[in-house]
Design a protein around this motif. Structure first.
Motif, PDB file in Angstrom:
ATOM      1  N   ILE A  21       0.876  -1.177   0.000  1.00  0.00           N
ATOM      2  CA  ILE A  21       0.000   0.000   0.000  1.00  0.00           C
ATOM      3  C   ILE A  21       0.909   1.222   0.000  1.00  0.00           C
ATOM      4  CG2 ILE A  21      -1.881   1.181   1.205  1.00  0.00           C
ATOM      5  CD1 ILE A  21      -2.622  -1.500   2.472  1.00  0.00           C
ATOM      6  N   LYS A  22       1.310   1.637  -1.185  1.00  0.00           N
ATOM      7  CA  LYS A  22       2.409   2.591  -1.310  1.00  0.00           C
ATOM      8  C   LYS A  22       1.987   4.040  -1.465  1.00  0.00           C
ATOM      9  CE  LYS A  22       5.551  -0.807  -3.344  1.00  0.00           C
ATOM     10  NZ  LYS A  22       6.385  -1.146  -4.512  1.00  0.00           N
ATOM     11  N   ASN A  23       0.762   4.299  -1.904  1.00  0.00           N
ATOM     12  CA  ASN A  23       0.377   5.675  -2.195  1.00  0.00           C
ATOM     13  C   ASN A  23      -1.044   5.971  -1.717  1.00  0.00           C
ATOM     14  OD1 ASN A  23      -1.339   4.449  -4.129  1.00  0.00           O
ATOM     15  ND2 ASN A  23       0.297   4.512  -5.648  1.00  0.00           N
ATOM     16  N   GLU A  24      -1.483   7.180  -2.011  1.00  0.00           N
ATOM     17  CA  GLU A  24      -2.808   7.622  -1.556  1.00  0.00           C
ATOM     18  C   GLU A  24      -3.929   6.796  -2.171  1.00  0.00           C
ATOM     19  OE1 GLU A  24      -5.527  11.541  -2.222  1.00  0.00           O
ATOM     20  OE2 GLU A  24      -3.498  11.934  -1.477  1.00  0.00           O
ATOM     21  N   GLU A  25      -3.817   6.498  -3.447  1.00  0.00           N
ATOM     22  CA  GLU A  25      -4.890   5.756  -4.118  1.00  0.00           C
ATOM     23  C   GLU A  25      -5.067   4.354  -3.535  1.00  0.00           C
ATOM     24  OE1 GLU A  25      -7.219   6.853  -6.198  1.00  0.00           O
ATOM     25  OE2 GLU A  25      -6.277   8.780  -5.771  1.00  0.00           O
ATOM     26  N   SER A  26      -3.965   3.662  -3.292  1.00  0.00           N
ATOM     27  CA  SER A  26      -4.082   2.324  -2.717  1.00  0.00           C
ATOM     28  C   SER A  26      -4.560   2.398  -1.266  1.00  0.00           C
ATOM     29  CB  SER A  26      -2.762   1.565  -2.816  1.00  0.00           C
ATOM     30  OG  SER A  26      -1.707   2.275  -2.216  1.00  0.00           O
ATOM     31  N   THR A  27      -4.200   3.483  -0.563  1.00  0.00           N
ATOM     32  CA  THR A  27      -4.696   3.676   0.802  1.00  0.00           C
ATOM     33  C   THR A  27      -6.213   3.838   0.798  1.00  0.00           C
ATOM     34  OG1 THR A  27      -2.630   4.740   1.491  1.00  0.00           O
ATOM     35  CG2 THR A  27      -4.561   5.143   2.851  1.00  0.00           C
ATOM     36  N   LYS A  28      -6.710   4.610  -0.153  1.00  0.00           N
ATOM     37  CA  LYS A  28      -8.165   4.782  -0.281  1.00  0.00           C
ATOM     38  C   LYS A  28      -8.843   3.444  -0.562  1.00  0.00           C
ATOM     39  CE  LYS A  28      -7.986   9.434  -2.347  1.00  0.00           C
ATOM     40  NZ  LYS A  28      -8.241  10.177  -3.607  1.00  0.00           N
ATOM     41  N   GLN A  29      -8.291   2.732  -1.528  1.00  0.00           N
ATOM     42  CA  GLN A  29      -8.907   1.488  -2.008  1.00  0.00           C
ATOM     43  C   GLN A  29      -8.952   0.404  -0.932  1.00  0.00           C
ATOM     44  OE1 GLN A  29     -10.130   0.964  -5.110  1.00  0.00           O
ATOM     45  NE2 GLN A  29     -10.585  -1.213  -4.889  1.00  0.00           N
ATOM     46  N   PHE A  30      -7.835   0.216  -0.240  1.00  0.00           N
ATOM     47  CA  PHE A  30      -7.720  -0.933   0.648  1.00  0.00           C
ATOM     48  C   PHE A  30      -7.978  -0.628   2.123  1.00  0.00           C
ATOM     49  CE2 PHE A  30      -4.868  -1.945  -2.991  1.00  0.00           C
ATOM     50  CZ  PHE A  30      -5.625  -2.990  -3.515  1.00  0.00           C
ATOM     51  N   LEU A  31      -7.957   0.660   2.493  1.00  0.00           N
ATOM     52  CA  LEU A  31      -8.140   0.995   3.906  1.00  0.00           C
ATOM     53  C   LEU A  31      -9.317   1.938   4.167  1.00  0.00           C
ATOM     54  CD1 LEU A  31      -4.407   1.511   5.024  1.00  0.00           C
ATOM     55  CD2 LEU A  31      -5.823  -0.535   5.255  1.00  0.00           C
ATOM     56  N   ILE A  32      -9.359   3.052   3.452  1.00  0.00           N
ATOM     57  CA  ILE A  32     -10.353   4.079   3.781  1.00  0.00           C
ATOM     58  C   ILE A  32     -11.765   3.681   3.346  1.00  0.00           C
ATOM     59  CG2 ILE A  32     -11.037   6.488   3.428  1.00  0.00           C
ATOM     60  CD1 ILE A  32      -8.031   7.131   3.134  1.00  0.00           C
ATOM     61  N   LEU A  33     -11.933   3.243   2.121  1.00  0.00           N
ATOM     62  CA  LEU A  33     -13.267   2.851   1.665  1.00  0.00           C
ATOM     63  C   LEU A  33     -13.839   1.679   2.478  1.00  0.00           C
ATOM     64  CD1 LEU A  33     -12.982   3.308  -2.212  1.00  0.00           C
ATOM     65  CD2 LEU A  33     -14.309   4.678  -0.598  1.00  0.00           C
ATOM     66  N   PRO A  34     -13.043   0.639   2.781  1.00  0.00           N
ATOM     67  CA  PRO A  34     -13.568  -0.427   3.655  1.00  0.00           C
ATOM     68  C   PRO A  34     -13.964   0.093   5.040  1.00  0.00           C
ATOM     69  CG  PRO A  34     -11.636  -1.210   2.492  1.00  0.00           C
ATOM     70  CD  PRO A  34     -11.726   0.268   2.224  1.00  0.00           C
ATOM     71  N   GLU A  79     -10.660  13.922   3.910  1.00  0.00           N
ATOM     72  CA  GLU A  79      -9.416  14.170   3.173  1.00  0.00           C
ATOM     73  C   GLU A  79      -8.473  13.008   3.424  1.00  0.00           C
ATOM     74  OE1 GLU A  79      -5.629  17.247   2.907  1.00  0.00           O
ATOM     75  OE2 GLU A  79      -7.410  17.847   4.031  1.00  0.00           O
ATOM     76  N   ALA A  80      -7.993  12.403   2.362  1.00  0.00           N
ATOM     77  CA  ALA A  80      -7.159  11.203   2.465  1.00  0.00           C
ATOM     78  C   ALA A  80      -5.693  11.509   2.197  1.00  0.00           C
ATOM     79  CB  ALA A  80      -7.648  10.152   1.476  1.00  0.00           C
ATOM     80  N   LYS A  81      -4.842  10.811   2.931  1.00  0.00           N
ATOM     81  CA  LYS A  81      -3.402  10.856   2.726  1.00  0.00           C
ATOM     82  C   LYS A  81      -2.901   9.422   2.564  1.00  0.00           C
ATOM     83  CE  LYS A  81      -3.136  15.320   3.448  1.00  0.00           C
ATOM     84  NZ  LYS A  81      -2.848  16.255   2.322  1.00  0.00           N
ATOM     85  N   SER A  82      -1.689   9.286   2.089  1.00  0.00           N
ATOM     86  CA  SER A  82      -1.086   7.956   1.977  1.00  0.00           C
ATOM     87  C   SER A  82      -0.890   7.350   3.361  1.00  0.00           C
ATOM     88  CB  SER A  82       0.265   8.064   1.268  1.00  0.00           C
ATOM     89  OG  SER A  82       1.023   6.886   1.457  1.00  0.00           O
ATOM     90  N   MET A  83      -0.973   6.037   3.438  1.00  0.00           N
ATOM     91  CA  MET A  83      -0.783   5.335   4.699  1.00  0.00           C
ATOM     92  C   MET A  83       0.560   5.666   5.332  1.00  0.00           C
ATOM     93  SD  MET A  83      -0.820   1.229   5.442  1.00  0.00           S
ATOM     94  CE  MET A  83       0.918   0.978   5.161  1.00  0.00           C
ATOM     95  N   HIS A  84       1.539   5.981   4.525  1.00  0.00           N
ATOM     96  CA  HIS A  84       2.886   6.245   5.030  1.00  0.00           C
ATOM     97  C   HIS A  84       3.139   7.733   5.302  1.00  0.00           C
ATOM     98  CE1 HIS A  84       3.840   2.067   4.246  1.00  0.00           C
ATOM     99  NE2 HIS A  84       3.337   2.204   3.040  1.00  0.00           N
ATOM    100  N   THR A  85       2.078   8.533   5.215  1.00  0.00           N
ATOM    101  CA  THR A  85       2.179   9.960   5.527  1.00  0.00           C
ATOM    102  C   THR A  85       1.751  10.197   6.970  1.00  0.00           C
ATOM    103  OG1 THR A  85       1.691  10.610   3.245  1.00  0.00           O
ATOM    104  CG2 THR A  85       1.347  12.267   4.952  1.00  0.00           C
ATOM    105  N   LYS A  86       2.586  10.873   7.725  1.00  0.00           N
ATOM    106  CA  LYS A  86       2.249  11.185   9.115  1.00  0.00           C
ATOM    107  C   LYS A  86       1.187  12.276   9.146  1.00  0.00           C
ATOM    108  CE  LYS A  86       4.340  12.628  13.495  1.00  0.00           C
ATOM    109  NZ  LYS A  86       3.708  11.594  14.292  1.00  0.00           N
ATOM    110  N   THR A 110      -7.397  11.581   7.292  1.00  0.00           N
ATOM    111  CA  THR A 110      -6.939  10.220   7.578  1.00  0.00           C
ATOM    112  C   THR A 110      -5.847   9.747   6.629  1.00  0.00           C
ATOM    113  OG1 THR A 110      -7.638   7.907   7.774  1.00  0.00           O
ATOM    114  CG2 THR A 110      -8.771   9.247   6.135  1.00  0.00           C
ATOM    115  N   ASN A 111      -4.993   8.876   7.167  1.00  0.00           N
ATOM    116  CA  ASN A 111      -4.016   8.170   6.334  1.00  0.00           C
ATOM    117  C   ASN A 111      -4.372   6.676   6.269  1.00  0.00           C
ATOM    118  OD1 ASN A 111      -3.358   7.256   8.866  1.00  0.00           O
ATOM    119  ND2 ASN A 111      -1.269   8.040   8.878  1.00  0.00           N
ATOM    120  N   GLY A 112      -5.619   6.379   6.593  1.00  0.00           N
ATOM    121  CA  GLY A 112      -6.087   4.994   6.543  1.00  0.00           C
ATOM    122  C   GLY A 112      -5.852   4.228   7.829  1.00  0.00           C
ATOM    123  N   ILE A 113      -4.988   4.749   8.670  1.00  0.00           N
ATOM    124  CA  ILE A 113      -4.729   4.125   9.977  1.00  0.00           C
ATOM    125  C   ILE A 113      -5.252   5.033  11.089  1.00  0.00           C
ATOM    126  CG2 ILE A 113      -2.958   3.335  11.587  1.00  0.00           C
ATOM    127  CD1 ILE A 113      -1.267   2.517   9.199  1.00  0.00           C
TER     128      ILE A 113
END
Length: 224
Positions: A21-34, A79-86, A110-113
């Protein structure tokens, strides 16, 4: 899938796929939307969860990652950020979105976490600088979970959210004051405690003795 099951599933996704899960889009797809689905929002309905929502009609490039609508009006901006963004404590971009729509009373950064929840306690339609609640899907208490449930679609009520925000903000302020007092009690505070419990005359020498004892024993034991 209920909220608890969703959190368990997301923790497993993070544990097993964090490097993918390297970027914002994958963070949205796999973490935020679920996560939003777990709260009961229909992420498959663009009427309810609208991606890339235009937040400022004067600046067409200003878009909210997600606008969540209830009763056909946007109520929540995400507002979404990448999982690896503080996540930082303030959110100027989200704040600009927030002030554009009076119907929106909740902003989520959120950064998904971590999920930082903002509202407008200080001034109406102006998002507060600090979040009133932070929820981490990888590190939460039972109390955190009970607060999170209040954001579920089936129980979502802006008055309840406002009451929660007020109670959490005031509690944080109270804890901060108490911590400050206990870390460095003033002479007046020591006098107050003595007056409440002791009847003898208090001298400055005695106050200094108590302050020395406090620093040596009490603070070391109770404020680690």
């Amino acid at each position: 899938m209920n909220v608890k099951e969703t959190l368990e599933m997301l923790n497993q996704v993070i544990a097993e796929n964090s490097e993918l899960i390297k970027n914002e889009e994958s963070t949205k797809q796999f973490l935020i939307l679920p996560f939003l689905r777990g709260l009961g929002f229909d992420t498959y309905s663009p009427k309810e969860v609208t991606p890339e929502f235009t937040a400022d009609f004067h600046k067409k490039n200003e878009k909210v990652d997600y606008a969540i609508s209830l009763d056909d009006e946007p109520r929540i901006f995400v507002e979404a950020k990448s999982m690896h963004t503080k996540i930082v404590k303030n959110a100027p971009q989200l704040s600009r979105y927030f002030s554009t729509f009076p119907s929106v009373k909740l902003g989520i950064l959120t950064n998904g976490i971590e999920y930082h929840f903002f509202t407008d306690l200080t001034n109406a339609n102006i998002m507060d600088n600090k979040p009133f609640f932070i929820f981490s899907i990888t590190d939460y208490t039972d109390e955190d979970f009970e607060h999170l449930i209040k954001f579920s679609k089936n129980v979502y009520d802006e008055e309840i959210i406002k009451a929660l925000a007020e109670s959490l903000i005031y509690l944080q302020s109270f804890k901060s004051v108490i911590k400050e007092i206990l870390e460095a009690p003033s002479d007046d505070f020591i006098k107050f405690v003595i007056k409440e419990r002791f009847k003898f005359k208090v001298t400055q020498q005695f106050i200094q003795l108590l302050a020395h004892w406090y620093k040596k024993v009490f603070k070391k034991r109770f404020l680690k």
